[in-house]
Design an enzyme around this catalytic site. Structure first.
Site, PDB file in Angstrom:
ATOM      1  N   ASP A   7      26.745  38.040  39.732  1.00  0.00           N
ATOM      2  CA  ASP A   7      27.823  37.057  39.759  1.00  0.00           C
ATOM      3  C   ASP A   7      27.500  36.022  38.687  1.00  0.00           C
ATOM      4  OD1 ASP A   7      30.047  35.525  40.480  1.00  0.00           O
ATOM      5  OD2 ASP A   7      28.993  34.452  42.061  1.00  0.00           O
ATOM      6  N   SER A   8      28.465  35.169  38.401  1.00  0.00           N
ATOM      7  CA  SER A   8      28.209  34.072  37.467  1.00  0.00           C
ATOM      8  C   SER A   8      27.214  33.088  38.068  1.00  0.00           C
ATOM      9  CB  SER A   8      29.514  33.334  37.181  1.00  0.00           C
ATOM     10  OG  SER A   8      30.016  32.802  38.390  1.00  0.00           O
ATOM     11  N   CYS A  70      31.907  39.232  41.853  1.00  0.00           N
ATOM     12  CA  CYS A  70      32.609  38.147  41.179  1.00  0.00           C
ATOM     13  C   CYS A  70      34.025  38.625  40.897  1.00  0.00           C
ATOM     14  CB  CYS A  70      31.869  37.836  39.872  1.00  0.00           C
ATOM     15  SG  CYS A  70      32.671  36.615  38.834  1.00  0.00           S
ATOM     16  N   GLU A 149      27.971  25.233  43.226  1.00  0.00           N
ATOM     17  CA  GLU A 149      26.733  25.344  42.426  1.00  0.00           C
ATOM     18  C   GLU A 149      25.854  24.099  42.597  1.00  0.00           C
ATOM     19  OE1 GLU A 149      25.496  27.806  40.199  1.00  0.00           O
ATOM     20  OE2 GLU A 149      26.971  29.081  41.168  1.00  0.00           O
ATOM     21  N   CYS A 181      37.584  34.238  45.184  1.00  0.00           N
ATOM     22  CA  CYS A 181      36.398  33.913  44.393  1.00  0.00           C
ATOM     23  C   CYS A 181      35.220  33.917  45.357  1.00  0.00           C
ATOM     24  CB  CYS A 181      36.565  32.542  43.748  1.00  0.00           C
ATOM     25  SG  CYS A 181      35.033  31.903  43.015  1.00  0.00           S
ATOM     26  N   HIS A 183      32.532  32.368  45.381  1.00  0.00           N
ATOM     27  CA  HIS A 183      31.942  31.056  45.684  1.00  0.00           C
ATOM     28  C   HIS A 183      32.648  30.394  46.889  1.00  0.00           C
ATOM     29  CE1 HIS A 183      29.960  31.289  41.766  1.00  0.00           C
ATOM     30  NE2 HIS A 183      29.300  30.177  42.046  1.00  0.00           N
TER      31      HIS A 183
HETATM   32  N1  DGL Z   1      32.127  33.824  41.921  1.00  0.00           N
HETATM   33  C1  DGL Z   1      33.106  33.942  40.926  1.00  0.00           C
HETATM   34  C2  DGL Z   1      34.325  34.684  41.285  1.00  0.00           C
HETATM   35  O1  DGL Z   1      34.289  35.386  42.263  1.00  0.00           O
HETATM   36  C3  DGL Z   1      32.929  33.221  39.726  1.00  0.00           C
HETATM   37  C4  DGL Z   1      33.587  32.022  39.428  1.00  0.00           C
HETATM   38  C5  DGL Z   1      33.244  31.367  38.133  1.00  0.00           C
HETATM   39  O2  DGL Z   1      32.116  31.485  37.651  1.00  0.00           O
HETATM   40  O3  DGL Z   1      34.155  30.729  37.632  1.00  0.00           O
HETATM   41  O4  DGL Z   1      35.330  34.605  40.654  1.00  0.00           O
END
Ligand code: DGL
Length: 259
Positions: A7-8, A70, A149, A181, A183
């Protein structure tokens, strides 16, 4: 089976936690590309390149399947990943439009996701395919990834920002909210507080776990065939990530990796 997950940032840990809980026998290698978070504000081309790097790292460690934990990277890069690494199985995350529209009684659902996911082709395809007369109200959750984050998920600051995005969806009479998302599940407590109990929140993780399970069964990978373990990596600050993972995975060290 060694499964790579990226993931990011920290959002993918939610998916990892579900995978590990359901299938503790496997080996998991998780990479958070925190040096480049948030992906949602980047171009699709940048995300494709970052996804290639993340995948190369996980494959070099011997991963046999990759979960793109992600939504943003799935939207921007999964087709390119499947083209480039044609012998590797990729599992991606897509906003759960189908179950949301099937469950909706009011005929209105909300989707909260990053800019790139909301503006991408994949979500449009899903809406065209599954909306079936249901109104889909999309919303970009700008700034929410950063709050997660920074460890500010359960704060009044997060709640204020969430209100800005969710209250207009309540006015539209939604009864389902798709978290698009990985997150966002970390914000679920505050989201639930704003939405009350009339709106069902759809977590993206269980569908991915089911998909991984299905693919492993199809491959004939037998469960309960070993003692699993887990490795956690970040391209960012390992101490910061360690603080976050302390509760989820208390005995696992986070290592920094430059890729
Ligand atoms: N966890 C991410 C997603 O599912 C990443 C969001 C991001 O880095 O902008 O989209």
């Amino acid at each position: 089976m060694k499964i790579g997950i990226f993931d990011s940032g920290l959002g993918g840990l939610w998916v990892l936690a579900h995978l590990e809980r359901e299938m503790p026998e496997h080996e998991y290698v998780f990479l958070a590309d925190q040096a480049h978070v948030p992906y949602g504000e980047r171009t699709a081309e940048e995300i494709v390149n970052l996804s290639f790097k993340n995948t190369d790292f996980l494959l070099a460690l011997g991963c046999q399947m990759i979960v793109v934990a992600c939504n943003t990277a799935t939207s921007a890069a999964i087709n390119k990943l499947r083209e480039k690494y044609s012998d590797i199985q990729f599992v991606g995350m897509e906003p759960a439009i189908k179950p949301a529209t099937e469950n909706s009684k009011t005929g209105h659902i909300g989707v909260l996701a990053t800019k790139l996911t909301i503006e991408g082709e994949k979500i449009k395809e899903s809406i065209n395919k599954f909306a079936n007369g249901t109104e889909v109200h999309t919303c970009i959750g700008q700034g929410l990834v950063e709050l997660v984050e920074d460890g500010k998920s359960d704060t009044d600051e997060a709640e204020e920002l969430l209100k800005k995005y969710l209250e207009p969806l309540l006015v539209e009479n939604i009864d389902q909210l798709v978290l698009g998302c990985t997150h966002y599940p970390f914000l679920i407590k505050r989201i639930q507080k704003i939405l009350g109990d009339k709106v069902n929140i759809i977590d993206p993780a269980p569908a991915v776990v089911n998909r991984v399970k299905f693919l492993l069964e199809e491959k004939g990978v037998v469960l309960n065939d070993g003692v699993g373990n887990m490795k956690l990596f970040t391209t960012g600050d390992e101490n910061k990530m360690q603080k976050f993972t302390q509760e989820l995975f208390p005995n696992i060290n986070v290592a920094h990796i430059a890729i």
